[in-house]
Write a protein that holds these residues in place. Structure first.
Motif, mmCIF file in Angstrom:
data_model
loop_
_atom_site.group_PDB
_atom_site.id
_atom_site.type_symbol
_atom_site.label_atom_id
_atom_site.label_comp_id
_atom_site.label_asym_id
_atom_site.label_seq_id
_atom_site.Cartn_x
_atom_site.Cartn_y
_atom_site.Cartn_z
ATOM 1 N N TRP A 11 -25.391 -46.044 -61.503
ATOM 2 C CA TRP A 11 -26.432 -46.970 -61.044
ATOM 3 C C TRP A 11 -27.707 -46.214 -60.677
ATOM 4 O O TRP A 11 -28.804 -46.652 -61.003
ATOM 5 N N ALA A 12 -27.584 -45.082 -60.013
ATOM 6 C CA ALA A 12 -28.766 -44.300 -59.637
ATOM 7 C C ALA A 12 -29.490 -43.792 -60.886
ATOM 8 O O ALA A 12 -30.722 -43.839 -60.958
ATOM 9 N N ALA A 13 -28.742 -43.324 -61.860
ATOM 10 C CA ALA A 13 -29.354 -42.833 -63.095
ATOM 11 C C ALA A 13 -30.014 -43.972 -63.858
ATOM 12 O O ALA A 13 -31.134 -43.822 -64.368
ATOM 13 N N ALA A 14 -29.356 -45.130 -63.930
ATOM 14 C CA ALA A 14 -29.925 -46.279 -64.629
ATOM 15 C C ALA A 14 -31.190 -46.766 -63.925
ATOM 16 O O ALA A 14 -32.186 -47.098 -64.581
ATOM 17 N N THR A 40 -16.405 -43.503 -69.509
ATOM 18 C CA THR A 40 -16.559 -43.608 -68.063
ATOM 19 C C THR A 40 -17.864 -44.308 -67.709
ATOM 20 O O THR A 40 -17.900 -45.157 -66.819
ATOM 21 N N VAL A 41 -18.928 -43.959 -68.411
ATOM 22 C CA VAL A 41 -20.249 -44.511 -68.113
ATOM 23 C C VAL A 41 -20.341 -45.990 -68.477
ATOM 24 O O VAL A 41 -20.916 -46.792 -67.733
ATOM 25 N N SER A 42 -19.761 -46.378 -69.586
ATOM 26 C CA SER A 42 -19.921 -47.730 -70.126
ATOM 27 C C SER A 42 -19.599 -48.853 -69.141
ATOM 28 O O SER A 42 -20.419 -49.744 -68.936
ATOM 29 N N PRO A 43 -18.428 -48.876 -68.497
ATOM 30 C CA PRO A 43 -18.147 -49.994 -67.594
ATOM 31 C C PRO A 43 -19.079 -50.029 -66.381
ATOM 32 O O PRO A 43 -19.450 -51.098 -65.904
ATOM 33 N N HIS A 44 -19.466 -48.856 -65.897
ATOM 34 C CA HIS A 44 -20.390 -48.815 -64.756
ATOM 35 C C HIS A 44 -21.774 -49.312 -65.166
ATOM 36 O O HIS A 44 -22.447 -50.013 -64.404
ATOM 37 N N LEU A 45 -22.203 -48.969 -66.367
ATOM 38 C CA LEU A 45 -23.506 -49.432 -66.857
ATOM 39 C C LEU A 45 -23.476 -50.944 -67.090
ATOM 40 O O LEU A 45 -24.450 -51.633 -66.805
ATOM 41 N N GLU A 46 -22.359 -51.458 -67.566
ATOM 42 C CA GLU A 46 -22.216 -52.910 -67.744
ATOM 43 C C GLU A 46 -22.334 -53.626 -66.410
ATOM 44 O O GLU A 46 -22.991 -54.666 -66.305
ATOM 45 N N SER A 47 -21.702 -53.095 -65.368
ATOM 46 C CA SER A 47 -21.800 -53.734 -64.051
ATOM 47 C C SER A 47 -23.224 -53.629 -63.509
ATOM 48 O O SER A 47 -23.702 -54.539 -62.837
ATOM 49 N N TRP A 48 -23.918 -52.534 -63.826
ATOM 50 C CA TRP A 48 -25.323 -52.391 -63.428
ATOM 51 C C TRP A 48 -26.170 -53.492 -64.073
ATOM 52 O O TRP A 48 -26.974 -54.131 -63.406
ATOM 53 N N PHE A 49 -25.971 -53.718 -65.378
ATOM 54 C CA PHE A 49 -26.715 -54.767 -66.077
ATOM 55 C C PHE A 49 -26.393 -56.152 -65.513
ATOM 56 O O PHE A 49 -27.281 -56.986 -65.352
ATOM 57 N N ARG A 50 -25.123 -56.418 -65.194
ATOM 58 C CA ARG A 50 -24.744 -57.721 -64.637
ATOM 59 C C ARG A 50 -25.420 -57.969 -63.296
ATOM 60 O O ARG A 50 -25.776 -59.102 -62.973
ATOM 61 N N LEU A 52 -28.305 -56.589 -62.286
ATOM 62 C CA LEU A 52 -29.742 -56.322 -62.327
ATOM 63 C C LEU A 52 -30.583 -57.550 -62.001
ATOM 64 O O LEU A 52 -31.547 -57.459 -61.242
ATOM 65 N N GLY A 53 -30.246 -58.707 -62.534
ATOM 66 C CA GLY A 53 -31.027 -59.918 -62.281
ATOM 67 C C GLY A 53 -31.129 -60.232 -60.799
ATOM 68 O O GLY A 53 -32.216 -60.508 -60.279
ATOM 69 N N ALA A 54 -30.019 -60.174 -60.111
ATOM 70 C CA ALA A 54 -30.012 -60.453 -58.671
ATOM 71 C C ALA A 54 -30.797 -59.396 -57.909
ATOM 72 O O ALA A 54 -31.498 -59.706 -56.940
ATOM 73 N N ARG A 55 -30.727 -58.171 -58.345
ATOM 74 C CA ARG A 55 -31.450 -57.092 -57.670
ATOM 75 C C ARG A 55 -32.949 -57.223 -57.870
ATOM 76 O O ARG A 55 -33.731 -56.901 -56.976
#
Length: 75
Positions: A11-14, A40-50, A52-55
């Motif tokens: 999340w920090a990198a994204a 390893t990165v893929s599921p965390h990046l997917e959760s970041w995208f999910r 993102l709108g709320a953030r």
């Protein structure tokens, strides 16, 4: 011993990539972190995208935590 990357790392990198004007991708996140497998990165990046709108709706979403040291907040 090397430790694995976690959701916070991704999340920090994204976030950093987004603030630089780059689209966060698995490969860019891996390069930003300096390690991590795509699996390893893929599921965390997917959760970041999910999330993102709320953030984006929250004006303080990209603010550093108050306890963060000055160099981290300035970055």
């Amino acid at each position: 011993m090397a430790t694995g990357i976690g959701e916070q790392d991704v999340w920090a990198a994204a976030d950093a990539l987004l603030m630089e004007g780059a689209r966060p991708t698995i490969e860019r996140v891996r390069q930003k972190i300096g390690r991590g497998s795509p699996n390893t990165v893929s599921p965390h990046l997917e959760s970041w995208f999910r999330a993102l709108g709320a953030r984006i709706k929250d004006p303080g979403a990209f603010a550093a935590a108050p306890a963060a040291p000055d160099p981290v907040r300035q970055a």
